[in-house]
Motif scaffolding. Structure first.
Motif, PDB file in Angstrom:
ATOM      1  N   ASN A 224     -19.046  16.469 -31.344  1.00 27.60           N
ATOM      2  CA  ASN A 224     -20.423  16.518 -30.853  1.00 27.60           C
ATOM      3  C   ASN A 224     -21.073  15.147 -30.712  1.00 27.60           C
ATOM      4  O   ASN A 224     -22.246  15.071 -30.374  1.00 27.60           O
ATOM      5  N   GLY A 225     -20.325  14.078 -30.999  1.00 28.23           N
ATOM      6  CA  GLY A 225     -20.912  12.746 -30.931  1.00 28.23           C
ATOM      7  C   GLY A 225     -20.913  12.174 -29.524  1.00 28.23           C
ATOM      8  O   GLY A 225     -20.437  12.792 -28.564  1.00 28.23           O
ATOM      9  N   THR A 226     -21.441  10.960 -29.409  1.00 29.72           N
ATOM     10  CA  THR A 226     -21.450  10.222 -28.143  1.00 29.72           C
ATOM     11  C   THR A 226     -20.891   8.828 -28.392  1.00 29.72           C
ATOM     12  O   THR A 226     -20.604   8.450 -29.538  1.00 29.72           O
ATOM     13  N   SER A 227     -20.752   8.069 -27.343  1.00 28.31           N
ATOM     14  CA  SER A 227     -20.233   6.708 -27.491  1.00 28.31           C
ATOM     15  C   SER A 227     -21.134   5.861 -28.381  1.00 28.31           C
ATOM     16  O   SER A 227     -20.682   4.886 -28.982  1.00 28.31           O
ATOM     17  N   ALA A 228     -22.391   6.244 -28.502  1.00 27.06           N
ATOM     18  CA  ALA A 228     -23.308   5.493 -29.359  1.00 27.06           C
ATOM     19  C   ALA A 228     -22.958   5.632 -30.839  1.00 27.06           C
ATOM     20  O   ALA A 228     -23.420   4.848 -31.668  1.00 27.06           O
ATOM     21  N   ASP A 229     -22.135   6.626 -31.174  1.00 28.42           N
ATOM     22  CA  ASP A 229     -21.773   6.855 -32.577  1.00 28.42           C
ATOM     23  C   ASP A 229     -20.502   6.125 -33.001  1.00 28.42           C
ATOM     24  O   ASP A 229     -20.107   6.205 -34.164  1.00 28.42           O
ATOM     25  N   VAL A 230     -19.881   5.401 -32.061  1.00 25.27           N
ATOM     26  CA  VAL A 230     -18.615   4.736 -32.383  1.00 25.27           C
ATOM     27  C   VAL A 230     -18.799   3.716 -33.501  1.00 25.27           C
ATOM     28  O   VAL A 230     -17.903   3.500 -34.324  1.00 25.27           O
ATOM     29  N   GLY A 231     -19.971   3.104 -33.567  1.00 25.28           N
ATOM     30  CA  GLY A 231     -20.227   2.111 -34.610  1.00 25.28           C
ATOM     31  C   GLY A 231     -20.073   2.696 -36.008  1.00 25.28           C
ATOM     32  O   GLY A 231     -19.515   2.057 -36.904  1.00 25.28           O
ATOM     33  N   TYR A 232     -20.581   3.931 -36.204  1.00 23.17           N
ATOM     34  CA  TYR A 232     -20.394   4.591 -37.501  1.00 23.17           C
ATOM     35  C   TYR A 232     -18.902   4.740 -37.809  1.00 23.17           C
ATOM     36  O   TYR A 232     -18.447   4.516 -38.931  1.00 23.17           O
ATOM     37  N   LEU A 233     -18.151   5.153 -36.800  1.00 20.48           N
ATOM     38  CA  LEU A 233     -16.737   5.462 -37.010  1.00 20.48           C
ATOM     39  C   LEU A 233     -15.930   4.206 -37.308  1.00 20.48           C
ATOM     40  O   LEU A 233     -14.990   4.227 -38.123  1.00 20.48           O
ATOM     41  N   ILE A 234     -16.263   3.109 -36.673  1.00 26.36           N
ATOM     42  CA  ILE A 234     -15.557   1.851 -36.939  1.00 26.36           C
ATOM     43  C   ILE A 234     -15.767   1.445 -38.399  1.00 26.36           C
ATOM     44  O   ILE A 234     -14.841   0.976 -39.075  1.00 26.36           O
ATOM     45  N   THR A 235     -16.997   1.650 -38.897  1.00 24.99           N
ATOM     46  CA  THR A 235     -17.262   1.345 -40.303  1.00 24.99           C
ATOM     47  C   THR A 235     -16.416   2.223 -41.224  1.00 24.99           C
ATOM     48  O   THR A 235     -15.902   1.762 -42.251  1.00 24.99           O
ATOM     49  N   GLU A 236     -16.242   3.487 -40.842  1.00 22.19           N
ATOM     50  CA  GLU A 236     -15.478   4.424 -41.670  1.00 22.19           C
ATOM     51  C   GLU A 236     -13.994   4.065 -41.732  1.00 22.19           C
ATOM     52  O   GLU A 236     -13.288   4.494 -42.648  1.00 22.19           O
ATOM     53  N   LEU A 237     -13.506   3.275 -40.777  1.00 22.11           N
ATOM     54  CA  LEU A 237     -12.103   2.850 -40.819  1.00 22.11           C
ATOM     55  C   LEU A 237     -11.815   1.974 -42.040  1.00 22.11           C
ATOM     56  O   LEU A 237     -10.660   1.806 -42.424  1.00 22.11           O
ATOM     57  N   GLN A 238     -12.850   1.415 -42.621  1.00 22.85           N
ATOM     58  CA  GLN A 238     -12.662   0.557 -43.800  1.00 22.85           C
ATOM     59  C   GLN A 238     -12.632   1.363 -45.098  1.00 22.85           C
ATOM     60  O   GLN A 238     -12.534   0.783 -46.177  1.00 22.85           O
ATOM     61  N   SER A 239     -12.721   2.680 -44.991  1.00 23.42           N
ATOM     62  CA  SER A 239     -12.739   3.515 -46.196  1.00 23.42           C
ATOM     63  C   SER A 239     -11.418   3.402 -46.956  1.00 23.42           C
ATOM     64  O   SER A 239     -10.366   3.120 -46.379  1.00 23.42           O
ATOM     65  N   SER A 240     -11.493   3.643 -48.254  1.00 24.35           N
ATOM     66  CA  SER A 240     -10.285   3.656 -49.086  1.00 24.35           C
ATOM     67  C   SER A 240      -9.692   5.052 -49.211  1.00 24.35           C
ATOM     68  O   SER A 240      -8.652   5.233 -49.860  1.00 24.35           O
TER      69      SER A 240
END
Length: 833
Positions: A681-697
């Motif tokens: 349900n997201g948009t391209s504007a939400d990619v920033g959140y997802l990039i941050t989540e890539l750093q999760s442990s």
């Protein structure tokens, strides 16, 4: 005894007191007299025990009543016509004496009811019913035996029945204690006495614990005393009503030597509510996973899973390799109870296990975990038990896919499956459920016709007027069904909104006058400078009652915001829904959790109104409890399955706000759920959140972020994703490769090919499942390559290829009997993208 009394009643006998049979006019010890259906007099007037009929009676004819081995004796019967149902009369109570006790009280006839129902006694005496069916004035005075009787068996019987009859006295309590500690009584009698003693209001937890200490096993000076395990088992049934589970007494038996006691205590913990913060799972439960008794190991792993114990996942993994099938099935069920990303990943491959019990346990576990998408992939399983579980899950899935499965099960060969489906859809919207029930009423299976007719009549009482008889298909039943169909098409179907999802519906329509009145009050409310004016307006709004809600909904939909204070002061007083929503403001997390659970139930089959989500948006920013937020995510996922939610803009605003709020919390599970929501349900504007989540442990969060980026991102993020091709977690590597392939980056495709050839079996299976989930036809060639793999890999590939390529290698009727090897050969020859 009930049959005897009925026989006597129909023959015109009057029944009195006594327990001997003989020529004096008694039957099984109950004096009888043959007479007409006259108005009852007093017992002494109607009967004289042991006497013959009065000489004043009319001329009589003789009949004989043969009882046991006694010689039949003539009894007098009047020549008057005897009414078919004669009144039963009782003589005055016989005097109780030690010399002539009631025979029932002398027998040890207590039996165990293996399946007790709520509110019923576990221990019952079948013989005692012969006395209890008598009217109150003519039953034995059980408590009188407590004072006069010296026989331990008779006293115990009388005391137990007195307790079950809700009597209460110090003498009764003392008699029950004497029975519990009487070595002369058998253990089942003493257990029944414990249950009766525990039921008394005067009995305390300390009283029961004292008995527990007396009979629990002991080790003194190196000598062991096994105690009385049977009595301890009964105490474990009764203690929870008097002693909270937090007591140390419930941990001690886990390390005892009696396996039945260990199992009974484990079941107490397994059935307890982990949400109760006063309880802490004893450490000894974890030790029980290595018990020599399979049933104890099974109960232990399920208990650890339900309580989310730190050792749960490791114990479940180990139990999957247990030599006993019941333990392995319990471990599978535990994976569903644990319901983590890792536990569900272990479950998915088991859907194709060759063992039917394993697949049934897997289906049950997926149901427990709420993973209905995975469960519905088992809808065509050859085992009817698996299909029954899938059918039961339809209660949670009122959507197009659920309806498709329900209609498929209308033709299922198993009556159990059809019945499970019909029961499951009972609460569905009428537009979906009624047509299925009507079709089932024409089923070739009698049971399905009966169930469908019963359930549809409960929801649609007007149908009963047509007297549809489902037991046999006759011309009359066909005509009735035809008329019911016509009624449905004419009167019901037009009133069902869109014939699909149930949207929120205003309680009553409102007039333009009411709308203008409320708009005026709201304007005054916003401009008010003093609290007194606000209170007066709130009172006027409350007086509108339930009609206020649809007015507020229309005003809100028109872009005019409802003042936040009215969600607290007014709406809870006119609508129970907002009364429950007000609990989200409670300081206690337990209250907010309960509110979230109730809200989920409210949202099961209908889209909640925008007003509800406006209220939730205001309260969400203050929420910091992980469990409340997870339940809100479950609410969102449930609502997303309904087509009508597309019209609810406020819902989408709330869901997106919940995602943003989840990213700000510390719980990895909230981050994972937020990523999964944005994926759909997201948009391209939400990619920033997802990039941050890539750093999760947390691996599950990284995977969810990669899958969402695949959908919302593009090749511009290639350098952010490429490092994950060398991640130590293989599933993360696969997700990264799938993402890059989706963007047209060749290294992603090359990595998938390399893993297909060099990876282990679990890696190849994960690739097949990822291709199925992404539905990317350009990867069909990889599935073709894996058709030579054994077991579930080949099975998954064969099941995925038709949907992925949009074609099949043969007609459906030809595929039914086609060997797997032939299907593989044809797919290899079939051109694919």
């Amino acid at each position: 005894m009930a049959g005897i009394l009925m026989m006597l009643a129909f023959s015109g006998c009057k029944v009195g007191k006594g327990l001997s049979v003989g020529p004096e006019g008694s039957f099984l010890g109950i004096p009888v007299e043959i007479g007409s259906n006259e108005t009852p007099g007093t017992p002494s007037e109607n009967l004289r025990a042991g006497s013959v009929l009065s000489e004043k009676q009319p001329k009589a004819v003789e009949t004989q009543v043969a009882v046991h081995d006694e010689t039949p004796k003539p009894l007098q019967v009047t020549e008057r016509d005897v009414n078919p149902v004669q009144q039963v009369r009782f003589a005055k109570p016989v005097e109780i004496s030690a010399a002539e006790p009631f025979p029932q009280l002398q027998e040890n006839t207590w039996v165990k009811n293996l399946k007790p129902q709520s509110g019923h006694w576990r221990w019952t005496n079948t013989k005692m019913e012969e006395l209890l069916i008598l009217p109150e004035p003519y039953r034995p005075n059980f408590e009188a035996f407590l004072a006069a009787e010296t026989n331990a068996l008779i006293r115990a019987n009388a005391a137990i029945v007195s307790a079950q009859e809700k009597s209460a006295s110090e003498a009764l309590s003392a008699a029950l204690l004497d029975s519990i500690h009487s070595a002369a009584l058998p253990l089942n009698m003493r257990s029944a006495a414990i249950e009766a003693y525990a039921s008394l209001d005067s009995t305390t937890g300390e009283d029961l614990l004292q008995i527990f200490d007396t009979y629990f096993e002991k080790t003194d000076s190196g000598k062991s005393n096994p105690g009385k395990p049977e009595l301890v088992l009964e105490l474990l049934n009764d203690l929870p009503d008097k002693v909270p589970l937090s007591s140390s007494y419930y941990a001690k038996p886990l390390e005892g030597r009696n396996e039945k006691i260990r199992l009974a205590v484990l079941k107490l913990w397994r059935d307890a509510d982990p949400a109760d913060r006063t309880l802490q799972l004893p450490d000894a439960v974890a030790g029980c996973v290595r018990d020599r008794v399979p049933a104890i190991r099974a109960a232990a792993v399920e208990t650890l899973a339900k309580w989310k114990h730190p050792q749960a996942f490791a114990s479940l993994e180990s139990a999957l390799r247990d030599p006993t099938a019941n333990v392995r099935c319990a471990a599978i069920h535990g994976l569903g109870l644990l319901n983590t990303q890792e536990s569900v990943q272990l479950l998915l491959p088991m859907r194709n296990n060759p063992s039917s019990p394993v697949r049934a346990s897997t289906a049950s576990a997926l149901f427990e975990a709420g993973n209905f998408d995975a469960l519905y992939r088992m809808a065509d399983d050859e085992d009817a038990k698996v299909r029954c579980i899938t059918a039961a899950a339809l209660a949670k899935s009122e959507n197009d896919h659920g309806e498709q499965i329900a209609r498929k099960y209308l033709r299922d060969p198993s009556p159990d499956v059809q019945n499970a489906m019909l029961e499951a859809i009972f609460d569905w919207n009428a537009a979906r459920a009624y047509p299925i029930y009507l079709e089932a009423m024409d089923s070739g299976l009698t049971r399905s016709r009966i169930t469908a007719a019963k359930l549809l009549t409960r929801r649609w009482p007007e149908m009963a007027a047509y007297d549809f008889q489902p037991e046999v298909k006759t011309d009359k039943s066909r005509e009735a069904l035809k008329a019911i169909h016509a009624l449905f098409q004419r009167d019901v179907l037009p009133s069902l909104e869109d014939n699909m999802e149930m949207e929120f519906v205003s309680v009553e329509s409102h007039s333009d006058t009411t709308l203008r009145q409320v708009l005026s009050l709201l304007e005054t409310y916003r401009d008010a400078q003093d609290r007194e004016t606000c209170v007066q307006i709130e009172s006027r709004l409350i007086n509108l009652g339930k009609n206020l809600v649809p007015v507020f909904e229309e005003i809100s939909a028109g872009g005019i915001p409802i003042p936040e204070s009215l969600y607290v002061t007014v709406l809870p007083k006119v609508d129970p829904m907002f009364e429950r929503l007000a609990k989200f403001r409670a300081k206690e997390a337990a209250s907010r959790r309960e509110a979230a659970t109730r809200l989920q139930e409210d949202a099961k089959y209908k889209v909640l109104s925008p007003l509800v989500y406006s209220c939730l948006k205001m309260q969400l920013l203050q929420e910091n409890d992980d469990i409340v937020q997870i339940r809100l995510w479950e609410l969102v996922n449930r609502q997303m399955g309904m087509k009508a939610v597309e019209k609810n803009d406020v819902f989408r605003e709330f869901a997106h706000q919940l995602a943003e709020h989840s990213f700000a919390q510390s719980s990895p599970e909230l981050h994972r759920r937020a990523c999964e929501y944005l994926k759909k349900n997201g948009t391209s504007a939400d990619v920033g959140y997802l990039i941050t989540e890539l750093q999760s442990s947390t691996p599950s969060v990284i995977r969810a972020a990669l899958q969402a980026i695949r959908v919302l991102g593009n090749a511009d993020q290639t350098e952010l994703v490429r490092p994950y091709l060398t991640h130590p977690q293989t599933l993360i590597v696969i997700d990264a490769a799938m993402t890059l392939h989706h963007w047209g980056v060749s290294i992603g495709t090359d990595t998938l090919q390399r893993l297909t050839h060099s990876g282990d079996r679990m890696t190849r299976l994960a690739i097949v499942q990822s291709i199925r989930d992404t539905n990317d036809p350009t990867l069909s060639f990889l599935l073709i390559q894996m058709l030579d793999e054994p077991g579930s890999i080949r099975s998954e590939a064969l099941d995925t290829l038709p949907g992925l390529t949009g074609k099949n290698i043969a007609a459906p009727q030809e595929l039914v009997g086609m060997p797997v090897e032939e299907r593989v050969l044809r797919w290899k020859k079939c051109p694919v993208p």
